[in-house]
Write a protein that holds these residues in place. Structure first.
Motif, PDB file in Angstrom:
ATOM      1  N   UNK A   1     -11.223  -2.454 -10.922  1.00 57.12           N
ATOM      2  CA  UNK A   1     -10.082  -3.414 -11.441  1.00 57.12           C
ATOM      3  C   UNK A   1      -8.802  -2.572 -10.589  1.00 57.12           C
ATOM      4  N   UNK A   2      -8.787  -1.133 -10.508  1.00 55.61           N
ATOM      5  CA  UNK A   2      -7.983  -0.609  -9.533  1.00 55.61           C
ATOM      6  C   UNK A   2      -7.739  -0.917  -8.399  1.00 55.61           C
ATOM      7  N   UNK A   3      -9.087  -1.391  -7.499  1.00 56.66           N
ATOM      8  CA  UNK A   3      -9.098  -1.622  -6.196  1.00 56.66           C
ATOM      9  C   UNK A   3      -8.607  -3.122  -6.202  1.00 56.66           C
ATOM     10  N   UNK A   4      -8.952  -3.876  -7.316  1.00 52.45           N
ATOM     11  CA  UNK A   4      -8.250  -5.351  -7.375  1.00 52.45           C
ATOM     12  C   UNK A   4      -6.638  -5.402  -7.466  1.00 52.45           C
ATOM     13  N   UNK A   5      -6.256  -4.386  -8.181  1.00 50.84           N
ATOM     14  CA  UNK A   5      -4.659  -4.388  -8.404  1.00 50.84           C
ATOM     15  C   UNK A   5      -4.184  -3.698  -7.140  1.00 50.84           C
ATOM     16  N   UNK A   6      -4.692  -2.982  -6.255  1.00 53.28           N
ATOM     17  CA  UNK A   6      -4.244  -2.304  -5.108  1.00 53.28           C
ATOM     18  C   UNK A   6      -4.304  -3.450  -4.145  1.00 53.28           C
ATOM     19  N   UNK A   7      -5.441  -4.245  -4.212  1.00 52.81           N
ATOM     20  CA  UNK A   7      -5.261  -5.452  -3.171  1.00 52.81           C
ATOM     21  C   UNK A   7      -4.404  -6.499  -3.504  1.00 52.81           C
TER      22      UNK A   7
END
Length: 82
Positions: free
Chosen positions: A18-24
């Motif tokens: 989820x954190x990688x998705x938000x950062x992306x």
């Protein structure tokens, strides 16, 4: 009150996708805004006499005011032009 079992390392591993998705999504949004600004400035050009309105049409760059530009004047409060 705090949570009874707080293990930050385990929670970080659990929420990593989820954190990688938000950062992306943030990177993608900033890239789109940057591309829009670059595209807007690269497509900018001086306005031509056909796109100018009213008193702007009188000030064509490099010419004296009103030279070569026909302006249709009107009497305020009427629909008649001179």
């Amino acid at each position: 009150m705090s949570a009874p079992d707080t293990n930050v390392e385990r929670q970080e591993d659990t929420h990593k996708p989820a954190l990688l998705g938000i950062r992306g999504a943030l990177i993608f949004g900033f890239a789109m805004i940057l591309l829009m600004v670059i595209f807007t400035f690269s497509r900018g050009e001086d306005p031509s006499a056909e796109t100018l309105i009213g008193s702007e049409a009188e000030r064509v760059e490099g010419e004296r005011p009103g030279a070569g530009v026909a302006i249709d004047t009107y009497a305020p409060g009427t629909n008649e032009t001179n």
